[in-house]
Design a protein around this motif. Sequence first.
Motif, PDB file in Angstrom:
ATOM      1  N   TYR A   8       8.872  42.456  89.080  1.00  0.00           N
ATOM      2  CA  TYR A   8       8.234  42.113  87.610  1.00  0.00           C
ATOM      3  C   TYR A   8       8.515  40.684  87.116  1.00  0.00           C
ATOM      4  O   TYR A   8       9.959  40.444  86.943  1.00  0.00           O
ATOM      5  CB  TYR A   8       8.650  43.233  86.721  1.00  0.00           C
ATOM      6  CG  TYR A   8       8.035  44.608  86.889  1.00  0.00           C
ATOM      7  CD1 TYR A   8       6.705  45.123  86.578  1.00  0.00           C
ATOM      8  CD2 TYR A   8       8.798  45.665  87.975  1.00  0.00           C
ATOM      9  CE1 TYR A   8       6.229  46.440  87.158  1.00  0.00           C
ATOM     10  CE2 TYR A   8       8.184  46.570  88.281  1.00  0.00           C
ATOM     11  CZ  TYR A   8       6.968  47.148  87.958  1.00  0.00           C
ATOM     12  OH  TYR A   8       6.437  48.313  88.392  1.00  0.00           O
ATOM     13  N   ILE A  58       3.345  46.077  81.889  1.00  0.00           N
ATOM     14  CA  ILE A  58       4.175  46.364  80.522  1.00  0.00           C
ATOM     15  C   ILE A  58       3.392  45.344  79.471  1.00  0.00           C
ATOM     16  O   ILE A  58       3.173  44.276  79.867  1.00  0.00           O
ATOM     17  CB  ILE A  58       5.618  46.008  80.753  1.00  0.00           C
ATOM     18  CG1 ILE A  58       6.408  46.834  81.899  1.00  0.00           C
ATOM     19  CG2 ILE A  58       6.303  46.046  79.443  1.00  0.00           C
ATOM     20  CD1 ILE A  58       7.607  46.161  82.065  1.00  0.00           C
ATOM     21  N   ASP A 117      10.984  49.217  80.898  1.00  0.00           N
ATOM     22  CA  ASP A 117       9.423  48.993  81.058  1.00  0.00           C
ATOM     23  C   ASP A 117       8.831  49.230  79.554  1.00  0.00           C
ATOM     24  O   ASP A 117       7.702  49.506  79.257  1.00  0.00           O
ATOM     25  CB  ASP A 117       8.603  50.133  81.788  1.00  0.00           C
ATOM     26  CG  ASP A 117       8.918  51.555  81.413  1.00  0.00           C
ATOM     27  OD1 ASP A 117       9.912  51.563  80.617  1.00  0.00           O
ATOM     28  OD2 ASP A 117       8.514  52.334  82.136  1.00  0.00           O
TER      29      ASP A 117
END
Length: 349
Positions: free
Chosen positions: A34, A57, A106
């Motif tokens: 991510y 997110i 997250d």
Amino acid sequence: MYTKDKALNMSVSTGMLTKNLQVVSFDADWKEIYLGTVRRNHFTAFCPNDVQSAVEIDFKWMHEDEGPEAEQNSIVIITMVKWCPLDQCTVLVLGSQYGIKLFDWDCSTLIYYFDFIENGIGVDDRQVTGAMARGVAALGANIIAVGIHTGTIVLFKVSTNGKSFQCSVFDTQRCHVHPITELASATINDADTTSREILVSGDVMSHINIWQMSDSLRLVKVIEPYGEFPVTVLTIWNKIPKGVIIAGYGSGHLRLFSIPRGAIVAEATAHAGWITGMDLANLSGLLITSSEDGFVRVWQMSQKGHIIKFCFSTSIPDCLLNGVKFLNNRGSRFAVTTYDSNKVQLYVM
């Protein structure tokens, strides 16, 4: 050495913040990774690879006194963000002029909120020029260290049983007179096979402190400043005995210091502006830096001969670079962010 690859589009543009690109991986192949960036009070992150279970997110930090109607005019400014992998979980740490928030990776669960006012930490008109959190590092199995504007390092202990989180303030230490700008940590293996948890901290007046973690955080060495430019980025290379601190400065210099003596072992005039991002690929020893001068440069760390050697440079014209990260632990791929742009540019070897 590297060639330009595709550019990825984010939902919002990147804000004015150094180290404004964070990366976390959840598998050894770096497939489920991510990338996260901040703009004002807004943190967004996404997975650049084709992963079926990937999520997006999107978090906005609203101060409790303002309410949702103040969303467009919120004065909360996120001053730092970092994912901290621990033994039992990965924690996302966000800091602002109001305090420090620890989330599940997250942002789905708020683990702990450390409010500056409630903890008796002074602020100057509650603006970013006064109170702020700047610098975060995971330390050992379950400790997260955060540096703040008073020169204090706050240590949080985090654990989970799979269903809920437990978090508390484990310790606080202050040996900086000036605001802390960056933290870095690593496990150093000595010749006798013992391992030590090392933390380094830098501040706005160029001081660097070396700490060792055992039952508590203990100051080992204070490195006197080189000039008056702030320390903007820090990392630790632990592939040589006792380890080496790599520090980047607002002057554009890279300086390497031995652990634990704090003696300077190398220096490079790396950039013509503030160094705004840095990352180290542990498997290959490649080091990457970005700067306000518009250049990304890659360096090779070595265990023999010259400890650091320049090996690649590329410019992104008419852009203010403010974050760079490798996208695997070999350093064969990296991403760079630029201020006021919603694009993340990728490069591959």
